[in-house]
Structure formats: C-alpha cells, structure tokens
Write a protein that holds these residues in place. Structure first.
Motif, PDB file in Angstrom:
ATOM      1  N   TYR A  27      37.459  29.605  33.470  1.00  0.00           N
ATOM      2  CA  TYR A  27      38.225  29.634  32.214  1.00  0.00           C
ATOM      3  C   TYR A  27      39.623  30.185  32.467  1.00  0.00           C
ATOM      4  CZ  TYR A  27      33.578  29.626  30.038  1.00  0.00           C
ATOM      5  OH  TYR A  27      32.300  29.324  29.678  1.00  0.00           O
ATOM      6  N   ILE A  28      40.541  29.762  31.613  1.00  0.00           N
ATOM      7  CA  ILE A  28      41.825  30.453  31.515  1.00  0.00           C
ATOM      8  C   ILE A  28      41.800  31.128  30.153  1.00  0.00           C
ATOM      9  CG2 ILE A  28      44.347  30.253  31.572  1.00  0.00           C
ATOM     10  CD1 ILE A  28      43.196  29.012  34.062  1.00  0.00           C
ATOM     11  N   LYS A  29      41.953  32.427  30.165  1.00  0.00           N
ATOM     12  CA  LYS A  29      41.883  33.150  28.899  1.00  0.00           C
ATOM     13  C   LYS A  29      43.218  33.847  28.651  1.00  0.00           C
ATOM     14  CE  LYS A  29      39.478  37.122  26.952  1.00  0.00           C
ATOM     15  NZ  LYS A  29      38.258  37.905  26.933  1.00  0.00           N
ATOM     16  N   GLN A  30      43.732  33.660  27.430  1.00  0.00           N
ATOM     17  CA  GLN A  30      44.976  34.348  27.092  1.00  0.00           C
ATOM     18  C   GLN A  30      44.698  35.380  26.029  1.00  0.00           C
ATOM     19  OE1 GLN A  30      46.796  30.697  26.389  1.00  0.00           O
ATOM     20  NE2 GLN A  30      47.871  30.681  28.347  1.00  0.00           N
ATOM     21  N   THR A  31      45.077  36.606  26.313  1.00  0.00           N
ATOM     22  CA  THR A  31      44.996  37.621  25.265  1.00  0.00           C
ATOM     23  C   THR A  31      46.422  37.796  24.767  1.00  0.00           C
ATOM     24  OG1 THR A  31      45.381  39.420  26.794  1.00  0.00           O
ATOM     25  CG2 THR A  31      43.096  38.783  26.450  1.00  0.00           C
ATOM     26  N   GLY A  32      46.602  38.647  23.769  1.00  0.00           N
ATOM     27  CA  GLY A  32      47.954  38.865  23.257  1.00  0.00           C
ATOM     28  C   GLY A  32      48.896  39.270  24.384  1.00  0.00           C
ATOM     29  N   LYS A  33      48.356  39.984  25.343  1.00  0.00           N
ATOM     30  CA  LYS A  33      49.206  40.598  26.363  1.00  0.00           C
ATOM     31  C   LYS A  33      49.269  39.838  27.682  1.00  0.00           C
ATOM     32  CE  LYS A  33      50.003  45.256  27.070  1.00  0.00           C
ATOM     33  NZ  LYS A  33      49.609  46.589  27.390  1.00  0.00           N
ATOM     34  N   LYS A  34      48.147  39.203  28.048  1.00  0.00           N
ATOM     35  CA  LYS A  34      48.059  38.737  29.434  1.00  0.00           C
ATOM     36  C   LYS A  34      47.341  37.394  29.569  1.00  0.00           C
ATOM     37  CE  LYS A  34      46.965  41.748  32.544  1.00  0.00           C
ATOM     38  NZ  LYS A  34      46.855  42.962  33.337  1.00  0.00           N
ATOM     39  N   ASN A  35      47.456  36.862  30.782  1.00  0.00           N
ATOM     40  CA  ASN A  35      46.663  35.688  31.163  1.00  0.00           C
ATOM     41  C   ASN A  35      45.577  36.149  32.122  1.00  0.00           C
ATOM     42  OD1 ASN A  35      48.416  33.747  29.901  1.00  0.00           O
ATOM     43  ND2 ASN A  35      49.854  34.161  31.559  1.00  0.00           N
ATOM     44  N   PHE A  36      44.361  35.664  31.895  1.00  0.00           N
ATOM     45  CA  PHE A  36      43.264  35.945  32.822  1.00  0.00           C
ATOM     46  C   PHE A  36      42.747  34.624  33.364  1.00  0.00           C
ATOM     47  CE2 PHE A  36      43.241  39.637  30.057  1.00  0.00           C
ATOM     48  CZ  PHE A  36      43.116  40.681  30.968  1.00  0.00           C
ATOM     49  N   VAL A  37      42.685  34.543  34.678  1.00  0.00           N
ATOM     50  CA  VAL A  37      42.039  33.393  35.305  1.00  0.00           C
ATOM     51  C   VAL A  37      40.646  33.862  35.682  1.00  0.00           C
ATOM     52  CG1 VAL A  37      42.079  31.800  37.273  1.00  0.00           C
ATOM     53  CG2 VAL A  37      44.226  32.485  36.175  1.00  0.00           C
ATOM     54  N   ILE A  38      39.650  33.327  34.998  1.00  0.00           N
ATOM     55  CA  ILE A  38      38.270  33.781  35.239  1.00  0.00           C
ATOM     56  C   ILE A  38      37.621  32.821  36.226  1.00  0.00           C
ATOM     57  CG2 ILE A  38      36.058  34.340  34.163  1.00  0.00           C
ATOM     58  CD1 ILE A  38      37.702  34.800  31.534  1.00  0.00           C
ATOM     59  N   VAL A  39      37.234  33.372  37.373  1.00  0.00           N
ATOM     60  CA  VAL A  39      36.697  32.517  38.451  1.00  0.00           C
ATOM     61  C   VAL A  39      35.208  32.794  38.646  1.00  0.00           C
ATOM     62  CG1 VAL A  39      38.921  32.333  39.646  1.00  0.00           C
ATOM     63  CG2 VAL A  39      37.371  34.207  40.233  1.00  0.00           C
ATOM     64  N   ASP A  40      34.554  31.943  39.471  1.00  0.00           N
ATOM     65  CA  ASP A  40      33.103  32.134  39.634  1.00  0.00           C
ATOM     66  C   ASP A  40      32.746  33.075  40.788  1.00  0.00           C
ATOM     67  OD1 ASP A  40      33.549  30.496  41.822  1.00  0.00           O
ATOM     68  OD2 ASP A  40      32.099  28.958  41.272  1.00  0.00           O
ATOM     69  N   ALA A  41      33.737  33.584  41.529  1.00  0.00           N
ATOM     70  CA  ALA A  41      33.461  34.642  42.515  1.00  0.00           C
ATOM     71  C   ALA A  41      33.668  35.979  41.822  1.00  0.00           C
ATOM     72  CB  ALA A  41      34.384  34.511  43.708  1.00  0.00           C
ATOM     73  N   ALA A  42      33.041  37.006  42.379  1.00  0.00           N
ATOM     74  CA  ALA A  42      33.146  38.309  41.724  1.00  0.00           C
ATOM     75  C   ALA A  42      33.090  39.420  42.765  1.00  0.00           C
ATOM     76  CB  ALA A  42      31.998  38.464  40.719  1.00  0.00           C
ATOM     77  N   MET A  43      33.157  40.654  42.245  1.00  0.00           N
ATOM     78  CA  MET A  43      33.157  41.804  43.148  1.00  0.00           C
ATOM     79  C   MET A  43      31.861  41.910  43.953  1.00  0.00           C
ATOM     80  SD  MET A  43      32.750  44.761  40.250  1.00  0.00           S
ATOM     81  CE  MET A  43      32.455  46.181  41.270  1.00  0.00           C
ATOM     82  N   ASN A  44      30.791  41.269  43.509  1.00  0.00           N
ATOM     83  CA  ASN A  44      29.556  41.311  44.309  1.00  0.00           C
ATOM     84  C   ASN A  44      29.701  40.438  45.563  1.00  0.00           C
ATOM     85  OD1 ASN A  44      29.239  38.774  42.719  1.00  0.00           O
ATOM     86  ND2 ASN A  44      27.356  38.673  43.921  1.00  0.00           N
TER      87      ASN A  44
END
Ligand code: PLP
Length: 458
Positions: free
Chosen positions: A308-325
């Motif tokens: 997903y690409i998520k936009q909040t009022g402040k920022k852009n988040f690129v949500i990917v399928d890899a993670a800290m695990n």
C-alpha cells in the motif's frame, strides 16, 4: 563492491533479472550473488597476502548452509559462536579443525561437543571458562586448544551495540591481565594447549585507525607470548565495515574510487596492519582473520513488494511485505540500507516517504523521511546490502514465516532455503494435555503428546 546493477532499467543480480526471481520465489526474498561472495574473499586474501592470513568466516553474519558450503569450497575456516554453528559448518562440508569457537557463555555440553569434533581453538573469554575447559578436557583425556580473547580496551568508534573491545563490554580478558593468565594457564591447567591470542574490537568499522591501534597495542604481547610459551597464532578478529550506500550504476567502481575512498577497505586495512603484523609473521606467528559482514553484507539484498501507499496528513508511508522480522537491522541499530526499485521508472520521479513493514511496532521501518523513487502498489523494491546479520536474525514475530533465500551464480539461480510454511513455523509447539477438551479428563500419562516427538510430560 557487488554484482547488483541496472541493465535497461531493470535490477540484475549478476546475469539474472531480480524481478524474475521474485516472480518465482515470491517476496520477501533474500537474493545473494555468489560472484560477490567469492570476490570479497579473494580481495581480502590478496590485500593481506604479505602476512598470509588464514580466514575464518564469521558464521553469525550469514549461516545459510549453501553459503557455508561455498566458503568451505573456497578453502577457508570458520569462526563459530555455538555448537549449532559448528555442527552446521560440518554439515556444509567445512572442516571443524579449521574452526575457532568464540563466545562468552560456552556451556559444558558445547565444550564437550567441540572437543569431540576437534576444533582449531576455543577463543576463551574468561578465567572461569578456562577452568571449565581444562576440567572437561581432562575428563576426555585431551588437551584443549585455546586462545585467549584479549579485550584491548580500544574504542572501535562504531555503533554502541556492536562495539566489543572496551572495558564497558562483556568480551574477552582485560589486556593487562593476559600475561598473568597465560602464565597461570601454562603452569596450572595441564589439559590446555595454549595456542594463541585473539581480539575483536567491534563490527562495521569504517575507519582502519582503531584496528591499527589495537594491533599496535597487541604486538609486544604477542612477541612476549611467542617467546615464553611458543604462541602459534594471533587472530585480529573481524569488523571490517562495508559501504551501505553504494551507487548501483554499472560504473559503481568509479564511485569506489571517489566517494568510497573515505571508507575502510581491505587495501587500507592491509596498508595499516601489514607493517605491524609482518615482524610477528617473520617470527613464525600465524595471522587469523574472522570477517563476516565484509564477505556477505553487500552480496545480498532483500526483495519486497509494495502493498500500500498510505498518506497521512503529515507523511507518505510505503507499506511493504518485508518487515523487521525479516531484517531487523534498521529497527535494532537504526542502520541505513539503500532502497531501490527493481524497475526504474522512466520519469525517475521521487517523493519523501517512510518505507515500513506490516508489523505492529513503530520501529518496523526500513527508512524514515527519505527521498525515494516514486512507487505504486505491487512494485518490487530491493533493500540493498542486506546479506549480513539479516537472515541470521530473522524470526517468526507477528506469526510471519521465515523468508526464502536464493543464490545466483551468473545465469543460474537456486534456493538456499525455501519459504517456511505457516504450519511449520509452529512445528515445535504443543498444547498442554489439560487444555485439550477431549484429553483433559484423562490421567497425565494417558494424554496425547504434542508435539508428537515430545517424549514425556514434565
Ligand atoms: N569475530 C567475532 C569474535 C565477532 O564477535 C564478530 C562479530 O560480532 C566477528 C568476528 C565478525 O564481525 P564482522 O561481521 O563485523 O566482520
């Protein structure tokens, strides 16, 4: 340097488009270049050739069976920190007699197993450990090969969590005490064969000065121990840093000669250390090195898909399928990894974003407020320089299976590890009998055992 580069706008690992690997193996996916691994070993050997070092690859950096097998076939030894790593080296075809065994907490079981398998040396980190090894070797009627890990109290000037050579750290025996420990061990511990000394002041050193400082401090001690006890080797440990933000264009070698010139490299390390080590080797002392990150860090990437690409009022988040695990380094050390698209966009537009994973932790983030290539849902990205301390630290946190790994060898590619299935991620877990509705009325010894290979109820 490494063998990931763009060709006609697509990211390649050696001669294979990374996208084709991701399509077959899915994401998140670790991809490694065999050529880079081999070149890194050869580069280190060539630079340090005047002192003919014996390389012991630090297994903790990347313990893939296939990569260990490659290292064994290159004829190098291994630095292990557990019996698990030692047995894996053996399984991969490595020679246990070329292994050094480090770590502050070796258990009796581990020491006994290492004595059985026959290793090059225990790198001993404390006097109680020395006593324990002597006692267990006596029981087996053996002489345990031992090096003392010296804490030289030299600041490696690296991240606090990977600094190991100061008196604030748990590692090694204080420099000032080593001569007397050697003397005591020589006279008192009859089942110890004193073979060497070892240092390892930290990881990801981007400047060679701390290495030189530590080796300079150690040289007179090595000379003294050689004269008094016939010391055979001096291991200068691992720690050589890598460049985490290399250019990816085919001309990346130019980058090395320009921007890269400020970084530590095998050649700079050699220039600083060979004059210090040469007199020692001339007197018969063997030099060991324990590189981990340098060998494998830039040889691997983590490939991930944009969900997903998520936009909040402040920022852009690129949500990917890899993670800290899958790759914990950014969350653990706030470390930098270059993040690039597998397919370059024609417009080459960028935007400022955080690239984040799906895990329920704010720290599950690969970069923050970084100008990255504009991406959309479904695009594939490469998190670069993820070969070291990536997969070895992977976990099942948030119920996520361990990712797959692929090794590329020019035009060939094969799995080092297939993706864990969800069911296998809990294969060693069980439900206590009294919580299983159809079992709970039975006496404990009549209840079903889960997992199946559990021998008995506690
Ligand atoms: N040797 C020892 C004793 C270590 O503790 C480590 C890493 O922590 C290494 C070698 C490998 O270090 P690096 O991966 O920085 O080369």
């Amino acid at each position: 340097m490494h063998n990931f580069h763009y060709k006609n706008g697509k990211l390649f690992c050696e001669s294979i488009a990374v996208e084709s690997l991701a399509q077959q193996a899915g994401t998140p996916l670790y991809v490694y270049s065999q050529k880079t691994l081999v070149e890194n070993i050869r580069r280190l050997e060539t630079a340090m050739a005047p002192v003919n070092p014996h390389l012991c690859y630090a297994v903790k950096a990347n313990a893939s069976l296939g990569i260990l097998s490659l290292m064994a076939q290159l004829g190098i030894g291994f630095d292990v920190v557990s019996i698990g790593e030692l047995k894996k080296v053996k399984q991969a075809g490595g020679k246990t007699e070329q292994c050094v065994f480090a770590g502050v907490g070796k258990t009796e079981e581990e020491i006994n197993a290492a004595l059985d398998l026959g290793i090059y040396a225990f790198n001993v980190e404390s006097i109680p450990e020395l006593e324990r090894i002597n006692r267990l070797a006596k029981k087996q009627d053996k002489k345990a090969p031992v090096a003392i890990r010296v804490n030289p109290n030299v600041d490696a000037k690296t991240h606090a969590k990977i600094t190991t050579g100061t008196y604030e750290n748990k590692f090694g025996i204080a420099f000032e005490e080593v001569a007397s420990v050697y003397q005591k061990a020589h006279s008192k511990y009859k089942n110890i064969h004193l073979k060497g000394v070892q240092i390892h002041i930290g990881s990801q050193l981007t400047n060679v000065a701390p290495f030189a400082k530590a080796v300079k401090k150690m040289a007179p001690l090595v000379t003294q121990l050689r004269a008094e006890y016939g010391l055979e080797f001096f291991s200068i440990g691992g720690g050589l840093g890598i460049v985490y933000n290399q250019a990816l264009e085919s001309g990346s070698a130019d980058w090395w000669h320009n921007e890269g010139k400020n970084y530590a490299s095998p050649e700079k390390l050699a220039k600083a250390l060979i004059p210090l080590l040469k007199p020692l080797t001339a007197s018969g002392v063997k030099v060991l090195m324990e590189p981990g990150r340098f060998v494998v860090g830039n040889a691997g990437i983590l490939v991930t898909r944009v969900e997903y690409i998520k936009q909040t009022g402040k920022k852009n988040f690129v949500i990917v399928d890899a993670a800290m695990n899958d790759l914990i380094r950014p969350a653990l050390y706030e470390s930098y990894h270059q993040i690039v698209p597998l397919k370059k966009s024609r417009t080459e537009k960028t935007f400022k974003a955080d690239v984040v994973g799906p895990i329920c932790e704010s720290g599950d983030r690969f970069c923050q407020n970084r100008e990255i290539s504009e991406v959309k849902e479904g695009d594939l990205l490469a998190i670069m320089s993820a070969g070291a301390y990536g997969m070895t630290m992977a976990s099942n946190y948030n119920g996520r299976p361990i990712p797959a790994e692929v090794l590329v060898n020019d035009k060939e590619a094969d799995y080092l590890r297939i993706r864990e299935s969800i069911q296998t991620s809990w294969r060693y877990e069980g439900i206590p009998g009294w919580l299983i509705p159809e079992e709970k009325t039975l006496p404990p010894n009549k209840r079903k055992r889960t997992p199946k290979n559990k021998k008995e109820n506690i």
